[in-house]
Every structure is written in structure tokens, then in C-alpha cells.
Design a protein around this motif. Sequence first.
Motif, PDB file in Angstrom:
ATOM      1  N   GLN A   1     -27.661  33.618  29.581  1.00  0.00           N
ATOM      2  CA  GLN A   1     -26.218  33.623  29.808  1.00  0.00           C
ATOM      3  C   GLN A   1     -25.782  34.845  30.621  1.00  0.00           C
ATOM      4  O   GLN A   1     -24.982  34.734  31.552  1.00  0.00           O
ATOM      5  CB  GLN A   1     -25.492  33.591  28.466  1.00  0.00           C
TER       6      GLN A   1
ATOM      7  N   LEU B   1     -27.270  26.868  25.900  1.00  0.00           N
ATOM      8  CA  LEU B   1     -26.927  27.304  27.251  1.00  0.00           C
ATOM      9  C   LEU B   1     -26.097  26.248  27.969  1.00  0.00           C
ATOM     10  O   LEU B   1     -25.106  26.570  28.638  1.00  0.00           O
ATOM     11  CB  LEU B   1     -28.185  27.614  28.052  1.00  0.00           C
TER      12      LEU B   1
ATOM     13  N   TRP C   1     -22.552  26.346  26.762  1.00  0.00           N
ATOM     14  CA  TRP C   1     -21.870  27.544  27.273  1.00  0.00           C
ATOM     15  C   TRP C   1     -21.489  27.380  28.738  1.00  0.00           C
ATOM     16  O   TRP C   1     -20.383  27.749  29.154  1.00  0.00           O
ATOM     17  CB  TRP C   1     -22.794  28.746  27.075  1.00  0.00           C
TER      18      TRP C   1
ATOM     19  N   ALA D   1     -20.077  36.358  28.251  1.00  0.00           N
ATOM     20  CA  ALA D   1     -21.526  36.505  28.211  1.00  0.00           C
ATOM     21  C   ALA D   1     -21.904  37.631  27.254  1.00  0.00           C
ATOM     22  O   ALA D   1     -21.141  38.580  27.064  1.00  0.00           O
ATOM     23  CB  ALA D   1     -22.045  36.820  29.613  1.00  0.00           C
TER      24      ALA D   1
END
Length: 298
Positions: free
Chosen positions: A232, A257, A260, A154
Motif C-alpha cells: 500500500q 490490497l 484498499w 497508506a
Amino acid sequence: MPTPLPDAPSPLSLPIRRLTLEDLTACADLSENRGWPREEHKWSLLLAAGTGYGIGDPSGKGLATACVLTSYGPGAGAHARLGLGAVGMVLVAERYARQGIGRRLMRHAMAEAGHTPLTLHATPAGRPLYEQLGFVVTGRAEMVQGRFTAVAAAPPVTTRPATAEDLPALLRLDAEVFGLDRTHVLTRLPAFTDQLRVAEDSGEITGFAAAWPNMETHVVGPLIARDTATAQALVASLAAHTDRPLRTDIDVRHEELLAWLKANGLDPIAFNAVMTYGVPGLPGDWTRRFAPLTVAAG
């Protein structure tokens, strides 16, 4: 086609009534009847912060159908002047399916909302009914779930647990991003959630996120953030303080996002259509609104 119990009146002939927290068990039973999790914790929030409607089962036990309308606003902007109502948890008991009572209940909720625009998250099964009632698809959300692995790091954004002193700033940020006043829901978050965290930069709150218990998972929502990096960091900070799998519903426009989250162990589960009635789209700033509190309440 399922039929009512012998010698019992049809739910179509029974009155629609307001639901209260005394109906919590009946609502959870109805969820279970349709193969959904019981979700009593979520039902308790929705029945307290929103308005539940239902029809009793003609057998005298439980509910034949139920839904919840959660109202927000009004707020700033042309689309928010009348506020917004979020419809959720539209359920019909299996034995009364495809007999028109879901449509009847939806029409009642729409009439109760008056001129207030409406929104809902529709499953593929429910979407045809809502389209027939005049709802249109204005977006999509992807549900992802899994154990957060922290493989993809992150960003270095400062996060911390929210405090009571943060509430005014949190409410201001939310009204700016969501486009409507939802104080009556957000003030319930400290009691409803297991975690409520904020992101900050030079003393300014730039985002917030909550994790609340739902069966064996922690649901991440709402997720409001200045940018993807902040979103994140908030998700990673929530994941670091739970041993449960995470689940969340992300606006599909937030592709970075979603990628991820999937790189960090969350798998795609389903897509829901975001639908609106009486308004061409949701108010507020979608670029900073990453996930709803729950798809049942927006």
C-alpha cells in the motif's frame, strides 16, 4: 469467417520468423488492428528483453500474427529448476482470425521453449485456445484502474526513489520472491519506467514498485512487498508523484490490497486467468508478489 486477401498466400503457409525492434511499428499496428492500445513503449521492452515471433502479412505489409516469449531462471526450488517462460501479446490480425495461425504460432513458441514450463495471462476470449494446448488455470488477476484519491490512508512505511546502489539488493529480493532470476528485465526498469521506488525498514529493502507509462495511464508493476502494508505504501508513493490514472493487475488472493485500491478510486476493469503449462503453479512466494511487471511478461 474472415478470408485472406485475394491471390495472397495463407499465413499458414508462410514461415514464422523472429521479431526484432525493427518490427516495433508493425507490432503496434497489429495491436491497434485488434482494438488494443498501440502500446509501443511496452512492445519495445518485450522485444528487447524477450523473443518475439511472428508471421508476415501475405500482403507484404505488417504482421498477420505475433507473440513474445520472455524467459526467466533457473532458480531455487523444484518448480524453478528449469526456469519459466512467459508468453504474451498473442495477436492475430482481424482478417486472419479463426484460421488457425494463432494456434500455429503458439505451438511454435511452445516448441522453442523446449522443456521450460510456461505461463500466461489469458483473457476470456483466449482461454479456450490455451486450454486446448494444455495450459491449465492456476490463478486469477484483477485489473483495476482509476485516479488514486488517497481517501484510505497508506500505512507509515518509509519509501524513497531507488538508486543505482539499490540494484544488487533489489535483484536479490526479487529472485527470492519471484523464484527466478529476471535480472535481464529488471535492469531495464530505470530506462523503461517513470518511477522506481523502494520501501525500507532499518536500512533493509523490504519491497519495490515501478510505474511505467502506457497510453494515458501509469501501470504499477512489478509490485514486490514484504506485506500488504508495504505494498500500500509503495502504491501511494507512486501515486503521489504522477498526475495520471493508475492501472495494475493484482493477484486476487491479495483481497486486502484490492479492497484498499478500490476504496482509493481504482475501479475493477477485467479479470484474467493465470495459466501454466508443464508446472502446477508459479514458483516463488505469492504472498509477497502482488502485481507483475506486465501481464505480457509475468
